[in-house]
Design a protein around this motif. Structure first.
Motif, PDB file in Angstrom:
ATOM      1  N   THR A 191     -20.387  -8.990   2.199  1.00 44.23           N
ATOM      2  CA  THR A 191     -20.985 -10.299   2.477  1.00 44.23           C
ATOM      3  C   THR A 191     -20.303 -11.391   1.648  1.00 44.23           C
ATOM      4  O   THR A 191     -19.629 -11.111   0.659  1.00 44.23           O
ATOM      5  N   GLY A 192     -20.544 -12.622   2.060  1.00 48.47           N
ATOM      6  CA  GLY A 192     -20.025 -13.748   1.297  1.00 48.47           C
ATOM      7  C   GLY A 192     -20.590 -13.791  -0.116  1.00 48.47           C
ATOM      8  O   GLY A 192     -19.879 -14.126  -1.066  1.00 48.47           O
ATOM      9  N   ALA A 193     -21.864 -13.444  -0.271  1.00 48.85           N
ATOM     10  CA  ALA A 193     -22.474 -13.424  -1.601  1.00 48.85           C
ATOM     11  C   ALA A 193     -21.801 -12.371  -2.488  1.00 48.85           C
ATOM     12  O   ALA A 193     -21.555 -12.616  -3.677  1.00 48.85           O
ATOM     13  N   GLU A 194     -21.506 -11.208  -1.907  1.00 47.66           N
ATOM     14  CA  GLU A 194     -20.793 -10.174  -2.669  1.00 47.66           C
ATOM     15  C   GLU A 194     -19.393 -10.647  -3.026  1.00 47.66           C
ATOM     16  O   GLU A 194     -18.889 -10.341  -4.115  1.00 47.66           O
ATOM     17  N   ALA A 195     -18.752 -11.391  -2.127  1.00 48.32           N
ATOM     18  CA  ALA A 195     -17.417 -11.934  -2.396  1.00 48.32           C
ATOM     19  C   ALA A 195     -17.468 -12.883  -3.585  1.00 48.32           C
ATOM     20  O   ALA A 195     -16.643 -12.794  -4.509  1.00 48.32           O
ATOM     21  N   ASP A 196     -18.437 -13.789  -3.589  1.00 47.98           N
ATOM     22  CA  ASP A 196     -18.583 -14.738  -4.697  1.00 47.98           C
ATOM     23  C   ASP A 196     -18.808 -13.996  -6.010  1.00 47.98           C
ATOM     24  O   ASP A 196     -18.191 -14.321  -7.036  1.00 47.98           O
ATOM     25  N   HIS A 197     -19.692 -13.003  -5.978  1.00 54.91           N
ATOM     26  CA  HIS A 197     -20.000 -12.234  -7.188  1.00 54.91           C
ATOM     27  C   HIS A 197     -18.764 -11.484  -7.700  1.00 54.91           C
ATOM     28  O   HIS A 197     -18.481 -11.483  -8.909  1.00 54.91           O
ATOM     29  N   ALA A 198     -18.036 -10.848  -6.797  1.00 52.82           N
ATOM     30  CA  ALA A 198     -16.860 -10.067  -7.195  1.00 52.82           C
ATOM     31  C   ALA A 198     -15.800 -10.960  -7.827  1.00 52.82           C
ATOM     32  O   ALA A 198     -15.261 -10.645  -8.897  1.00 52.82           O
ATOM     33  N   VAL A 199     -15.487 -12.074  -7.173  1.00 52.24           N
ATOM     34  CA  VAL A 199     -14.458 -12.971  -7.710  1.00 52.24           C
ATOM     35  C   VAL A 199     -14.910 -13.556  -9.039  1.00 52.24           C
ATOM     36  O   VAL A 199     -14.134 -13.626  -9.996  1.00 52.24           O
ATOM     37  N   ASP A 200     -16.162 -13.968  -9.127  1.00 54.40           N
ATOM     38  CA  ASP A 200     -16.689 -14.505 -10.377  1.00 54.40           C
ATOM     39  C   ASP A 200     -16.586 -13.469 -11.496  1.00 54.40           C
ATOM     40  O   ASP A 200     -16.159 -13.782 -12.614  1.00 54.40           O
TER      41      ASP A 200
END
Length: 149
Positions: free
Chosen positions: A72-81
């Protein structure tokens, strides 16, 4: 290179052949790579300058032991962060990401001023990836097979 596959001896071997810098394209041993990078910078170990992506960001697939599965986009944000906070130099994506999640990773990386090295996901064209911020397309033949120009 996937530096962790070769261990510390790989650092000596690279130097012996005159290699002074490497991009580590994904590892599940980020702590080890970051430790080597610091030891080299501090003069405690000899080796090339290391630029690392940390763990590869990918979509669901069988070989996920060395990758972070992002759905998901939320998982993408979390991973990159999370990777940015660990001190990676760039983000590495692989080809099982869905296009919306891939573009979410590109946006998140841009917000952290990180480049993205990509295996193109199916359905993402090289020009769309480049226009959206992908800095490099790796294994171009594989990527073009998945998303022909």
């Amino acid at each position: 290179i996937h530096l962790s596959a070769y261990g510390p001896a790989g650092l000596d071997s690279l130097l012996a052949y005159g290699v002074v810098g490497v991009r580590d394209f994904g590892t599940n041993k980020l702590d080890e790579i970051l430790r080597w990078r610091k030891e080299i910078a501090d003069g405690k170990r000899k080796g090339p300058r290391i630029y690392t992506a940390g763990v590869i960001l990918d979509g669901p697939k069988e070989d996920s032991l060395t990758r972070w599965t992002i759905r998901t986009g939320a998982e993408a944000d979390h991973a990159v962060d999370s990777l940015a906070k660990r001190g990676v130099d760039f983000i590495k994506t692989h080809n099982a990401l869905s296009p919306p999640v891939y573009f979410a990773i590109l946006r998140a990386a841009k917000a952290h001023h990180l480049k993205v090295a990509s295996h193109l996901p199916r359905g993402v064209t090289a020009w769309d990836a480049a226009d959206s911020g992908a800095a490099s397309i790796d294994h171009a033949a594989e990527s073009i097979h998945a998303s022909p120009i």
